[in-house]
Structure formats: C-alpha cells, structure tokens
Design a protein around this motif. Structure first.
Motif, mmCIF file in Angstrom:
data_model
loop_
_atom_site.group_PDB
_atom_site.id
_atom_site.type_symbol
_atom_site.label_atom_id
_atom_site.label_comp_id
_atom_site.label_asym_id
_atom_site.label_seq_id
_atom_site.Cartn_x
_atom_site.Cartn_y
_atom_site.Cartn_z
ATOM 1 N N THR A 47 -90.081 38.745 24.281
ATOM 2 C CA THR A 47 -89.682 39.198 22.982
ATOM 3 C C THR A 47 -90.711 39.817 22.451
ATOM 4 O O THR A 47 -92.063 40.315 23.133
ATOM 5 C CB THR A 47 -89.677 37.648 22.245
ATOM 6 N N ARG A 48 -90.232 40.527 21.480
ATOM 7 C CA ARG A 48 -91.233 41.478 20.647
ATOM 8 C C ARG A 48 -92.212 40.671 19.481
ATOM 9 O O ARG A 48 -92.813 41.294 18.783
ATOM 10 C CB ARG A 48 -90.537 42.597 20.074
ATOM 11 N N LEU A 49 -92.038 39.182 19.472
ATOM 12 C CA LEU A 49 -92.459 38.604 18.344
ATOM 13 C C LEU A 49 -93.980 38.724 18.098
ATOM 14 O O LEU A 49 -94.432 39.022 16.927
ATOM 15 C CB LEU A 49 -92.192 37.119 18.578
ATOM 16 N N ILE A 50 -94.670 38.768 19.369
ATOM 17 C CA ILE A 50 -96.078 38.586 19.116
ATOM 18 C C ILE A 50 -96.493 40.168 18.661
ATOM 19 O O ILE A 50 -97.484 40.174 17.714
ATOM 20 C CB ILE A 50 -97.090 38.284 20.505
ATOM 21 N N GLU A 51 -95.784 41.039 19.278
ATOM 22 C CA GLU A 51 -96.032 42.520 18.907
ATOM 23 C C GLU A 51 -96.006 42.638 17.549
ATOM 24 O O GLU A 51 -96.778 43.211 16.764
ATOM 25 C CB GLU A 51 -95.301 43.370 19.734
ATOM 26 N N GLU A 52 -94.672 42.061 16.882
ATOM 27 C CA GLU A 52 -94.572 42.316 15.766
ATOM 28 C C GLU A 52 -95.697 41.729 14.683
ATOM 29 O O GLU A 52 -96.205 42.129 13.594
ATOM 30 C CB GLU A 52 -93.170 41.387 15.110
ATOM 31 N N PHE A 53 -95.966 40.394 14.926
ATOM 32 C CA PHE A 53 -96.911 39.656 14.379
ATOM 33 C C PHE A 53 -98.430 40.273 14.464
ATOM 34 O O PHE A 53 -99.324 40.056 13.375
ATOM 35 C CB PHE A 53 -97.218 38.134 14.589
ATOM 36 N N ARG A 54 -98.603 40.935 15.416
ATOM 37 C CA ARG A 54 -100.152 41.693 15.556
ATOM 38 C C ARG A 54 -100.111 42.806 14.603
ATOM 39 O O ARG A 54 -101.060 43.077 14.236
ATOM 40 C CB ARG A 54 -100.271 42.406 16.902
ATOM 41 N N LEU A 55 -98.994 43.434 14.290
ATOM 42 C CA LEU A 55 -98.886 44.408 13.320
ATOM 43 C C LEU A 55 -99.233 43.851 11.799
ATOM 44 O O LEU A 55 -100.078 44.705 11.020
ATOM 45 C CB LEU A 55 -97.714 45.210 13.403
ATOM 46 N N VAL A 56 -98.821 42.811 11.609
ATOM 47 C CA VAL A 56 -98.796 42.187 10.373
ATOM 48 C C VAL A 56 -100.292 41.471 10.216
ATOM 49 O O VAL A 56 -101.124 41.374 9.408
ATOM 50 C CB VAL A 56 -98.032 41.332 9.921
ATOM 51 N N TYR A 57 -100.607 40.608 11.354
ATOM 52 C CA TYR A 57 -101.928 39.900 11.508
ATOM 53 C C TYR A 57 -102.639 40.139 12.571
ATOM 54 O O TYR A 57 -102.693 39.404 13.382
ATOM 55 C CB TYR A 57 -101.558 38.302 11.571
ATOM 56 N N PRO A 58 -103.413 41.323 12.491
ATOM 57 C CA PRO A 58 -104.190 42.012 13.604
ATOM 58 C C PRO A 58 -105.323 40.800 13.964
ATOM 59 O O PRO A 58 -105.815 40.840 15.025
ATOM 60 C CB PRO A 58 -104.463 43.194 13.239
ATOM 61 N N ASP A 59 -105.866 40.106 12.837
ATOM 62 C CA ASP A 59 -107.108 39.473 13.265
ATOM 63 C C ASP A 59 -106.720 37.813 13.849
ATOM 64 O O ASP A 59 -107.859 37.277 14.208
ATOM 65 C CB ASP A 59 -107.633 39.161 11.945
ATOM 66 N N TYR A 112 -104.721 35.785 19.768
ATOM 67 C CA TYR A 112 -103.435 35.910 20.585
ATOM 68 C C TYR A 112 -103.727 35.819 22.010
ATOM 69 O O TYR A 112 -104.682 35.920 22.635
ATOM 70 C CB TYR A 112 -102.592 37.286 20.360
ATOM 71 N N ASP A 113 -102.727 35.177 22.750
ATOM 72 C CA ASP A 113 -102.515 35.066 24.204
ATOM 73 C C ASP A 113 -101.699 35.988 24.632
ATOM 74 O O ASP A 113 -100.403 35.748 24.774
ATOM 75 C CB ASP A 113 -102.161 33.431 24.514
ATOM 76 N N LYS A 114 -102.085 37.212 25.001
ATOM 77 C CA LYS A 114 -101.412 38.066 25.263
ATOM 78 C C LYS A 114 -100.080 38.414 24.623
ATOM 79 O O LYS A 114 -100.573 38.480 23.392
ATOM 80 C CB LYS A 114 -101.111 38.094 26.755
ATOM 81 N N ASN A 115 -99.173 38.399 25.074
ATOM 82 C CA ASN A 115 -97.538 38.582 24.581
ATOM 83 C C ASN A 115 -97.022 37.498 24.362
ATOM 84 O O ASN A 115 -95.768 37.406 24.177
ATOM 85 C CB ASN A 115 -96.862 39.757 25.097
ATOM 86 N N ARG A 116 -97.770 36.266 24.470
ATOM 87 C CA ARG A 116 -96.814 35.104 24.849
ATOM 88 C C ARG A 116 -97.146 34.114 23.590
ATOM 89 O O ARG A 116 -96.281 33.116 23.324
ATOM 90 C CB ARG A 116 -97.339 34.334 26.119
ATOM 91 N N GLY A 117 -98.436 34.339 22.814
ATOM 92 C CA GLY A 117 -98.408 33.075 21.703
ATOM 93 C C GLY A 117 -99.556 33.449 20.866
ATOM 94 O O GLY A 117 -100.533 34.328 21.168
ATOM 95 N N ILE A 118 -99.477 32.584 19.612
ATOM 96 C CA ILE A 118 -100.499 32.754 18.843
ATOM 97 C C ILE A 118 -101.617 31.266 19.125
ATOM 98 O O ILE A 118 -101.079 30.044 19.182
ATOM 99 C CB ILE A 118 -100.298 32.787 17.491
ATOM 100 N N LEU A 119 -102.950 31.384 19.021
ATOM 101 C CA LEU A 119 -103.730 30.397 19.271
ATOM 102 C C LEU A 119 -104.380 30.164 17.841
ATOM 103 O O LEU A 119 -104.941 31.030 17.182
ATOM 104 C CB LEU A 119 -104.713 30.773 20.318
#
Length: 133
Positions: free
Chosen positions: A83-95, A98-105
């Motif tokens: 999915t593009r979810l992590i990529e989308e969230f990285r744009l808004v919440y770069p700090d 993240y676990d690669k393109n799989r999750g938020i820690l």
C-alpha cells in the motif's frame, strides 16, 4: 467477545504495551462503527499478530497490531507493504519512527497520540475506497 487465541496474544504483552494495544483495538472497532463506508471488521491472527480486515464492503487494507520482538515496550501499527499508506504518512509526519513501508512504530512509555493513530486507522480501513478514485 475476543477469540481466545487473540486474547492470548494480548495477554503475552508487557502491561503498558497491552493496555495501549487494547485501546487501539477498541478504536479500530469504534471507527468502523461510525463510518458506513467501512462496514464490518473481521478480527483474526496474521503472522501471529492481531489483524483487522474490512469484510463488507472491502473498503480497506489489513491493519495489524504488534509489540516489537526486539523491544516489547515498543509496538507497531502495520499495513500491507504494497500500500502507499506509509509513504503518504511520511509526507505529513516525517519525524515518526517507521518500519520501512510496513508500519509506524511507537513506544508504550510515551503518551499515546490518539488523533494520529485514529487518522492512520481510518486511512487503513478506507484505503481501497480512496485507491478506486
């Protein structure tokens, strides 16, 4: 009512992590119940982790909750890696962590960011609806 195998996974977590994951689990069901576009949620185990899938309609992608094996005080919210979810969230919440393109820690010692987590849950549970547009 939670299935015994799923309850056992939550019961095996560190107390802080368990409390946080159970709160997030409830938010998943609450968000699904307040949005007609999400519909029914199925709870199951995927890779030994509690997972949440939209059933009818298939509006989203699976969402998994898991303590981290290398640090049980940390936990993650995971989605399908394609999915593009992590990529989308990285744009808004770069700090965020993240676990690669799989999750938020997250760390269970830190205050839970309710708004951010609920936003991520909603994005996951409605992913297929947005993808079709």
């Amino acid at each position: 009512m939670m299935e015994p195998t799923i309850k056992a996974v939550f019961d095996s977590c560190q107390p802080n992590t368990q409390e946080t994951l159970l709160t997030i689990r409830q938010w998943i069901f609450d968000i699904a119940n307040t949005s007609e576009s999400i519909g029914t949620i199925d709870e199951c185990l995927k890779w030994g982790e509690p997972s949440y899938l939209t059933h009818t309609p298939k509006s989203g992608t699976s969402l998994r909750l898991s303590p981290l094996k290398f640090n049980p005080q940390k936990y993650g919210l995971f989605v399908h890696c394609q999915t593009r979810l992590i990529e989308e969230f990285r744009l808004v919440y770069p700090d965020l962590d993240y676990d690669k393109n799989r999750g938020i820690l997250f760390d269970s010692h830190d205050p839970i960011d309710e708004e951010l987590i609920k936003q991520f849950i909603f994005a996951a549970l409605t992913y297929q609806l947005r993808k079709k547009r």
